[in-house]
Write a protein that holds these residues in place. Structure first.
Motif, short mmCIF file in Angstrom:
data_model
loop_
_atom_site.label_atom_id
_atom_site.label_comp_id
_atom_site.label_asym_id
_atom_site.label_seq_id
_atom_site.Cartn_x
_atom_site.Cartn_y
_atom_site.Cartn_z
N ARG A 12 0.87 -1.18 0.00
CA ARG A 12 0.00 0.00 0.00
C ARG A 12 0.90 1.23 0.00
O ARG A 12 2.05 1.16 0.44
N SER A 13 0.38 2.33 -0.46
CA SER A 13 1.19 3.56 -0.45
C SER A 13 1.39 4.01 0.98
O SER A 13 0.43 4.15 1.74
N ILE A 14 2.64 4.20 1.35
CA ILE A 14 3.00 4.63 2.70
C ILE A 14 3.58 6.04 2.60
O ILE A 14 4.51 6.28 1.83
N ARG A 15 3.01 6.94 3.38
CA ARG A 15 3.42 8.35 3.30
C ARG A 15 4.06 8.85 4.59
O ARG A 15 4.48 9.99 4.66
N LYS A 16 4.09 7.98 5.61
CA LYS A 16 4.74 8.36 6.88
C LYS A 16 5.83 7.35 7.18
O LYS A 16 5.58 6.14 7.14
N CYS A 63 7.70 20.79 -4.70
CA CYS A 63 7.61 20.88 -6.17
C CYS A 63 6.18 21.10 -6.63
O CYS A 63 5.94 21.55 -7.75
N LYS A 64 5.21 20.75 -5.78
CA LYS A 64 3.79 20.97 -6.11
C LYS A 64 3.05 21.12 -4.79
O LYS A 64 3.52 20.63 -3.75
N PRO A 65 1.90 21.80 -4.80
CA PRO A 65 1.27 22.13 -3.51
C PRO A 65 0.62 20.94 -2.79
O PRO A 65 0.53 20.95 -1.57
N ASN A 66 0.18 19.93 -3.55
CA ASN A 66 -0.56 18.84 -2.91
C ASN A 66 0.09 17.48 -3.15
O ASN A 66 0.68 17.24 -4.20
N TYR A 67 -0.07 16.62 -2.15
CA TYR A 67 0.33 15.21 -2.28
C TYR A 67 1.82 15.01 -2.52
O TYR A 67 2.23 14.06 -3.18
N ALA A 68 2.65 15.92 -2.01
CA ALA A 68 4.10 15.74 -2.15
C ALA A 68 4.80 15.77 -0.80
O ALA A 68 6.01 15.63 -0.72
N SER A 112 6.62 2.64 0.60
CA SER A 112 6.99 3.56 -0.48
C SER A 112 5.75 4.27 -0.99
O SER A 112 4.62 3.83 -0.75
N CYS A 113 5.98 5.37 -1.69
CA CYS A 113 4.87 6.08 -2.32
C CYS A 113 5.36 6.74 -3.60
O CYS A 113 6.47 7.28 -3.65
N TRP A 114 4.51 6.69 -4.60
CA TRP A 114 4.77 7.35 -5.89
C TRP A 114 4.27 8.78 -5.78
O TRP A 114 3.11 9.01 -5.46
N VAL A 115 5.13 9.75 -6.03
CA VAL A 115 4.69 11.15 -6.07
C VAL A 115 4.85 11.63 -7.51
O VAL A 115 5.97 11.69 -8.05
N GLU A 116 3.74 11.93 -8.13
CA GLU A 116 3.76 12.32 -9.55
C GLU A 116 4.39 13.69 -9.72
O GLU A 116 4.10 14.63 -8.96
N VAL A 117 5.25 13.82 -10.72
CA VAL A 117 5.90 15.11 -11.02
C VAL A 117 5.49 15.59 -12.42
O VAL A 117 5.18 16.75 -12.63
N GLN A 156 0.22 2.11 9.50
CA GLN A 156 -0.25 0.79 9.08
C GLN A 156 -1.36 0.98 8.06
O GLN A 156 -2.25 1.80 8.28
N ARG A 157 -1.31 0.25 6.98
CA ARG A 157 -2.39 0.29 6.00
C ARG A 157 -2.93 -1.12 5.84
O ARG A 157 -2.18 -2.09 5.86
N ARG A 158 -4.25 -1.22 5.71
CA ARG A 158 -4.84 -2.54 5.50
C ARG A 158 -4.42 -3.11 4.15
O ARG A 158 -4.37 -2.36 3.17
#
Ligand SMILES: Cc1cc2nc3c(=O)[nH]c(=O)nc-3n(C[C@H](O)[C@H](O)[C@H](O)COP(=O)(O)O)c2cc1C
Length: 179
Positions: A12-16, A63-68, A112-117, A156-158
């Motif tokens: 799952r995408s992990i951001r922390k 690099c961008k205001p949201n989701y980075a 890990s998480c994919w951050v779109e650029v 933790q992500r389900r």
């Protein structure tokens, strides 16, 4: 993880992330995964920038205001670029390599998480690609697809529930419009 299908369900995408550094051997395995990725005409148009410096990670997160913001929280990020003059399929080449790194990270128990650029913009309208290229000295002919953040999980992500997979999106034999 022993079972590849289990790995797919558990990724799952992990951001922390915790402050713990990613072991250099694990970093190497993750980059090796990228370098094994298939590419159009075997052109291997990609190149990667590994970033561990916290000030640079913080800078890239703007690099961008949201989701980075996950970039600033990660101990490691891999910037995924590809030479747009080398392959008309550079986005596909870079995407496969990015996904391979995410799967290798999952196999190592890392988040890990994919951050779109690509095709994303800063608040002032500056293309996020230009911002990242300038920050890291990436040549103009390289498109910047995304930044993969990687680290030890601090959330933790389900796992994905196989019962909720959208099988209606799979058409057998020919396209069917009924849902
Ligand atoms: C092409 C692509 C772009 C994405 N862009 C972002 C992004 O900019 N920031 C972010 O936090 N997550 C981003 N993600 C992660 C998705 O939000 C995530 O994969 C989706 O919500 C499904 O959740 P899961 O990965 O936990 O299954 C992106 C994923 C893909 C494949």
């Amino acid at each position: 993880m022993d079972n590849f299908h289990e790995l797919l369900l558990n990724r799952r995408s992990i951001r922390k992330y915790t402050d713990e550094k990613v072991d250099p051997e694990d970093v190497k395995l993750i980059l090796e995964a990228a370098l094994t990725a298939p590419s159009s005409k075997s052109g291997r148009s990609w190149q990667f920038v590994v970033v561990e410096d916290s000030e640079m990670l913080d800078h890239l997160s703007r690099c961008k205001p949201n989701y980075a913001t996950s970039i600033a929280k990660a101990p490691l990020a891999v910037v995924v670029t590809a030479d747009i003059t080398k392959s008309e399929a550079w986005i596909e080449d870079a995407s496969v390599a990015a996904a391979f790194m995410q799967l290798q990270a999952a196999d190592l128990g890392l988040g890990s998480c994919w951050v779109e650029v690509r095709d994303r913009y800063g608040e002032d309208g500056e293309p996020a690609e230009d911002y990242v290229r300038q920050a890291l000295g990436i040549p103009d002919e390289f498109g910047v697809l995304c930044i993969i953040t990687i680290g030890h999980k601090d959330e933790q992500r389900r796992p994905i529930d196989p019962a909720k997979l959208q099988w209606e999106k799979v058409h057998i034999g020919k396209w069917r419009n009924e849902q």
